[in-house]
Every structure is written in C-alpha cells, then in structure tokens.
Write a protein that holds these residues in place. Structure first.
Motif, mmCIF file in Angstrom:
data_model
loop_
_atom_site.group_PDB
_atom_site.id
_atom_site.type_symbol
_atom_site.label_atom_id
_atom_site.label_comp_id
_atom_site.label_asym_id
_atom_site.label_seq_id
_atom_site.Cartn_x
_atom_site.Cartn_y
_atom_site.Cartn_z
ATOM 1 N N UNK A 1 10.584 4.822 -3.448
ATOM 2 C CA UNK A 1 9.533 3.958 -2.917
ATOM 3 C C UNK A 1 8.358 3.802 -3.862
ATOM 4 N N UNK A 2 7.307 3.203 -3.323
ATOM 5 C CA UNK A 2 6.104 2.919 -4.105
ATOM 6 C C UNK A 2 5.269 4.186 -4.200
ATOM 7 N N UNK A 3 4.634 4.402 -5.344
ATOM 8 C CA UNK A 3 3.847 5.614 -5.544
ATOM 9 C C UNK A 3 2.417 5.421 -5.050
ATOM 10 N N UNK A 4 1.732 6.539 -4.845
ATOM 11 C CA UNK A 4 0.341 6.474 -4.379
ATOM 12 C C UNK A 4 -0.547 5.688 -5.342
ATOM 13 N N UNK A 5 -0.468 5.926 -6.671
ATOM 14 C CA UNK A 5 -1.319 5.136 -7.574
ATOM 15 C C UNK A 5 -1.032 3.643 -7.503
ATOM 16 N N UNK A 6 0.244 3.278 -7.325
ATOM 17 C CA UNK A 6 0.564 1.856 -7.226
ATOM 18 C C UNK A 6 -0.076 1.243 -5.987
ATOM 19 N N UNK A 7 -0.102 1.993 -4.893
ATOM 20 C CA UNK A 7 -0.753 1.512 -3.685
ATOM 21 C C UNK A 7 -2.261 1.458 -3.833
ATOM 22 N N UNK A 8 -2.821 2.453 -4.537
ATOM 23 C CA UNK A 8 -4.275 2.586 -4.612
ATOM 24 C C UNK A 8 -4.908 1.625 -5.614
ATOM 25 N N UNK A 9 -4.134 1.151 -6.587
ATOM 26 C CA UNK A 9 -4.689 0.249 -7.598
ATOM 27 C C UNK A 9 -4.516 -1.187 -7.110
ATOM 28 N N UNK A 10 -5.625 -1.778 -6.705
ATOM 29 C CA UNK A 10 -5.575 -3.074 -6.029
ATOM 30 C C UNK A 10 -4.858 -4.144 -6.836
ATOM 31 N N UNK A 11 -5.038 -4.136 -8.154
ATOM 32 C CA UNK A 11 -4.485 -5.227 -8.951
ATOM 33 C C UNK A 11 -2.965 -5.191 -9.060
ATOM 34 N N UNK A 12 -2.334 -4.118 -8.559
ATOM 35 C CA UNK A 12 -0.873 -4.068 -8.598
ATOM 36 C C UNK A 12 -0.260 -4.946 -7.505
ATOM 37 N N UNK A 13 -1.030 -5.256 -6.468
ATOM 38 C CA UNK A 13 -0.565 -6.190 -5.449
ATOM 39 C C UNK A 13 0.420 -5.629 -4.449
ATOM 40 N N UNK A 14 0.507 -4.297 -4.336
ATOM 41 C CA UNK A 14 1.423 -3.698 -3.369
ATOM 42 C C UNK A 14 0.833 -3.618 -1.965
ATOM 43 N N UNK A 15 -0.484 -3.534 -1.869
ATOM 44 C CA UNK A 15 -1.125 -3.210 -0.597
ATOM 45 C C UNK A 15 -1.725 -4.441 0.063
ATOM 46 N N UNK A 16 -1.522 -4.539 1.358
ATOM 47 C CA UNK A 16 -2.109 -5.646 2.116
ATOM 48 C C UNK A 16 -3.558 -5.363 2.471
ATOM 49 N N UNK A 17 -4.039 -4.164 2.188
ATOM 50 C CA UNK A 17 -5.429 -3.818 2.508
ATOM 51 C C UNK A 17 -6.409 -4.256 1.425
ATOM 52 N N UNK A 18 -5.900 -4.706 0.272
ATOM 53 C CA UNK A 18 -6.756 -5.210 -0.802
ATOM 54 C C UNK A 18 -6.420 -6.672 -1.060
ATOM 55 N N UNK A 19 -7.389 -7.424 -1.568
ATOM 56 C CA UNK A 19 -7.102 -8.777 -2.034
ATOM 57 C C UNK A 19 -6.796 -8.698 -3.519
ATOM 58 N N UNK A 20 -5.591 -9.089 -3.887
ATOM 59 C CA UNK A 20 -5.136 -8.949 -5.267
ATOM 60 C C UNK A 20 -4.060 -9.981 -5.545
ATOM 61 N N UNK A 21 -3.738 -10.197 -6.818
ATOM 62 C CA UNK A 21 -2.623 -11.095 -7.133
ATOM 63 C C UNK A 21 -1.327 -10.569 -6.531
ATOM 64 N N UNK A 22 -0.465 -11.477 -6.098
ATOM 65 C CA UNK A 22 0.825 -11.096 -5.545
ATOM 66 C C UNK A 22 1.760 -10.691 -6.690
ATOM 67 N N UNK A 23 1.772 -9.412 -6.995
ATOM 68 C CA UNK A 23 2.546 -8.912 -8.127
ATOM 69 C C UNK A 23 3.700 -8.046 -7.635
ATOM 70 N N UNK A 24 3.414 -6.792 -7.304
ATOM 71 C CA UNK A 24 4.371 -5.831 -6.735
ATOM 72 C C UNK A 24 5.429 -5.354 -7.717
ATOM 73 N N UNK A 25 5.228 -5.555 -9.004
ATOM 74 C CA UNK A 25 6.193 -5.026 -9.978
ATOM 75 C C UNK A 25 5.906 -3.553 -10.236
#
Length: 339
Positions: free
Chosen positions: A114-138
């Motif tokens: 699954x996704x790691x904590x840093x990937x979730x916590x870094x808004x610009x990665x685009x994994x989290x719906x709790x931040x506004x960020x580019x739709x990335x998720x890579x």
C-alpha cells in the motif's frame, strides 16, 4: 533505547514491528554465512533498521519504487554500512534484482503493501483527499501514468470498472458519469475537485456514514496508477520461490483486495496436491509452505490507538518446509552474499 523507540524517534512508526521481528527471527538465525533479509517495500526503512539492529550478521536487500523513499532510508540505514544494498525497483522485479545482484536466495522477506505514510503526508504527491494537490498518485515518479491521466482519459466504462473493482465502490457508475461530465467542461487536475465531485455524486444518506466518501475512489485510482494488484500477483510467488527451506515471508496488507490475493497464494502453497483418488499422500505433492498465522492477524488495540494508520492492517506469514524441486532455491547449499 530499543529499536522501536529509535523508529518512533525517526518520525515513522513501523506497523506491527514487534510481531514482524518475532516471525522473521527464526529464518535469519543462520550459521556459517550471512543471512539475507529482503525488505521489498522499504519505505522509510523502519522495519529494515529494526531487523539489522536485532541481527548483527544480517544483510539487507531493500527495494522501493519510490526514489524519495530510497534516498531517505539510505540516510537512515547508513550506520549499517555495507550490510545494506538498496535498489530502485518494483517488487515484482525481484527475479531480475536477484540476478543482477548475484543473490540466489533470501532467508526472510517482508512486504508492507500500500501507500506509505510519507506519500500520504506530502500533499504534492496527490494521494490524499484531505489536501488540495495535483492528481498524481505515482509511487514511482519516474513512470508516466498519473491519476489525472486516468480520470481525464479513460473511457466511462473503464472508469466505472476501476472504481467498482479496485475501490469496491457501490456508486461506481454514478461517479464515473459525473467525472466524464466534469472533464468535458474542464480537465480534472486537483484532488479537491475530485473529492468534491465524488461527494456530490453519491446519495446524501451514504455521505453521512463510513468516513470520507472519496476514500474508495482515491484507493481505486491509486491501485490503477501503480498497477498494485497485478504487481502483487506476480511478486508474492516470486518471493516464495526465492526462499530456502526454513525461509519465511511476512505480508502486511491494508485492504481486502491485497489480502485476498495473499490468502489465495499462500493457501495454494500450503495445500497437499495429491490426487484425491490416491490412498496415500505423494511426497512430491506435499505442501511447500506452512502458515505461521491463523488467518489474518490484526494489530493490538494499543497499536491502533498510538498509530491509527495501523488500524486496517492484516498480517499473514508462512515458512518454506519443502524445496520446490531438487537443486532449487529451497534445497541449494550455495549462497551469494551481498557485497
């Protein structure tokens, strides 16, 4: 200070750390050579650091598709010197990694999926719906496909299939139709726009229960972008093939789709395949592995209180008890150490 304290001080608490150490310890108590521990999802290196600290003769082969994670874990694991080999790779590339590094087997393996904590916590990665960020998720930013390309380019039927299969989303058809209508006005390029769109696409009664209604859509897109389930179907059998007799694997899964694949693969490897019409079991059809966990183990209540992201984890583990075939990795006596 114990290794758990050290991991916590580093800002990352590895999930079910004590149990992982307990399950893998028998596999790395090898005499006459340096045992190899494969951390196939290295992340921030918390589990790896604890294993290296607990077993002074152990050598680590750490893989991760995320180059940022590799850079950070390299710093964390630097005190262990040449006991550590890190490789930028997806875990289904394990056979190629072993060939390139000259390692013919690993004694213990961990997959923390699954996704790691840093990937979730870094808004610009685009994994989290709790931040506004580019739709990335890579997970691997060197790959080309992003979540924005999926939502803006996939046909409606394919979008609905992904949401239904990977997100187990009841309202997949409605959400896919809403995405298509929205992208015709302007490309969907931010996590907030997508999360808002999902929320308004499902019935109000459903929105009031079960947490953020965008959770399942974001999970589905992340799995599609990173090819997680197909990768996992290839990776686990490859890891099992690399284990010698006495070798062990531990898998930490965070949603039912991953755990289902894990259960299916391990169940097949722990079954006696002697044809039912024969009166006695055939040695060549005996189980190759035995389960070390009864079903899927869950984290303790104390752990989920202190580390909420552990709440959804399911752990399964197995040990090789029979070589795959004469001369295979389970019966071979040769071993190339990491250098």
């Amino acid at each position: 200070m114990n290794v758990g304290d050290h991991a916590a001080e580093a800002g990352h608490v590895p999930v079910m750390l004590g149990r992982v150490l307990e399950l893998l310890a028998p596999a790395v108590r090898v005499t006459g050579r340096a045992p190899v521990y494969l951390d196939a999802t290295l992340g921030m290196g918390g589990h790896a650091e604890a294993m290296l600290a607990a077993h002074p003769g152990l050598r680590l082969l750490g893989l991760d598709r995320d180059t940022v994670a590799l850079e950070r874990s390299a710093g964390r694991l630097a005190p262990f010197g040449d006991r550590v080999t890190l490789v930028h790779a997806v875990y289904d590339e394990l056979p190629d990694v072993l060939a390139r590094t000259g390692i013919d087997r690993v004694d213990a393996a961990l997959f923390d999926l699954g996704v790691s904590s840093p990937q979730l916590d870094e808004a610009d990665r685009g994994f989290a719906y709790s931040y506004d960020a580019p739709l990335d998720m890579r997970m691997d930013r060197t790959q080309s496909l992003t979540a924005a390309e999926v939502v803006n380019g996939y046909p409606p039927a394919e979008l609905a299939r992904i949401l239904r299969e990977y997100g187990e989303e009841r309202f997949a058809q409605r959400i896919a139709a809403a995405i298509v209508r929205e992208r015709e006005r302007a490309p969907l390029d931010s996590t907030r726009r997508l999360a808002d769109l999902v929320r308004t696409s499902i019935p109000a009664a459903t929105r009031r229960t079960g947490g953020n209604p965008a959770k399942r859509t974001f999970q589905a897109l992340r799995i599609e972008v990173n090819g997680e389930l197909d990768t996992w179907r290839r990776a686990l059998p490859a890891a099992l093939d690399a284990l010698p007799v006495g070798g062990r694997v531990v898998v930490l899964s965070y949603h039912s789709l991953e755990d289902r694949i894990t259960k299916q693969v391990l169940t097949a490897q722990t079954a006696d395949t002697t044809p039912p019409e024969l009166p006695i079991p055939l040695p060549d059809h005996a189980p190759r592995f035995r389960l070390l966990t009864r079903g899927a183990e869950l984290p303790s209540g104390d752990e989920t209180t202190t580390n909420p992201r552990a709440a959804s984890v399911r752990m399964r583990a197995a040990e090789r008890i029979r070589a795959a075939h004469p001369g295979g990795c389970g019966g071979s006596t040769s071993h190339k150490e990491i250098s």
